[in-house]
Design an enzyme around this catalytic site. Structure first.
Site, short mmCIF file in Angstrom:
data_model
loop_
_atom_site.label_atom_id
_atom_site.label_comp_id
_atom_site.label_asym_id
_atom_site.label_seq_id
_atom_site.Cartn_x
_atom_site.Cartn_y
_atom_site.Cartn_z
N ALA A 62 -1.39 4.89 7.35
CA ALA A 62 -1.52 4.63 8.79
C ALA A 62 -0.68 3.42 9.21
CB ALA A 62 -2.98 4.41 9.14
N GLU A 63 -0.75 2.34 8.44
CA GLU A 63 0.03 1.15 8.82
C GLU A 63 1.52 1.42 8.71
OE1 GLU A 63 0.29 -3.64 8.58
OE2 GLU A 63 -1.34 -2.63 7.52
N SER A 64 1.91 2.20 7.72
CA SER A 64 3.34 2.53 7.56
C SER A 64 3.86 3.30 8.75
CB SER A 64 3.55 3.33 6.27
OG SER A 64 3.21 2.57 5.14
#
Length: 141
Positions: A62-64
């Protein structure tokens, strides 16, 4: 000059070399004017001890994808982007296949951005819901 979808995908995926994204086999697969989608295989590299997708791997996906989305929509010649907060609600377990993260903007400001990231499986079941806040800071010359 407008950048093509293929160029955006190639740029994101080439930037993943020798990073956590490469280690987890995260691949950016789709892009539109208001979203970015990436996928990650669910296998032993991302399992928790009982053989299901680790929540930390889900958050890394998700952060990527959220950070890549923020980079695409910011002038990276003048600014750099950093994640400042991420939250995740894990809804369902996954043992195999792929998980897909689609990042869309809730707020696209000059300094801060807020992204909504839905993580789904191969059957489009909702696996997790994440929110990512990023900040754009000027590069110093």
């Amino acid at each position: 000059m407008q950048i093509t979808k293929e160029e955006v995908l190639a740029k994101c995926n080439s930037a993943s070399k020798n990073t956590l994204m490469e280690t987890l086999s995260i691949e950016v697969i789709d892009y539109g004017f208001d979203f970015l989608t990436a996928r990650m295989p669910v296998n032993s590299k991302v399992y928790q001890p009982d053989g299901v997708l680790h929540g930390g791997a889900t958050v890394a996906l998700a952060e990527s994808v959220g950070s890549f989305a923020a980079h695409i929509f910011v002038d990276t010649e003048a600014f750099f982007v950093r994640g400042i907060e991420i939250s995740a609600n894990h809804i369902k377990s996954v043992k195999e296949g792929f998980v897909y993260a689609r990042a869309t903007f809730l707020h696209k400001g000059r300094t801060t951005q807020l992204l909504d990231i839905k993580v789904t499986d191969d059957k489009d079941n909702l696996i997790a819901v994440c929110k990512l806040s990023t900040i754009s800071l000027p590069k110093k010359n």
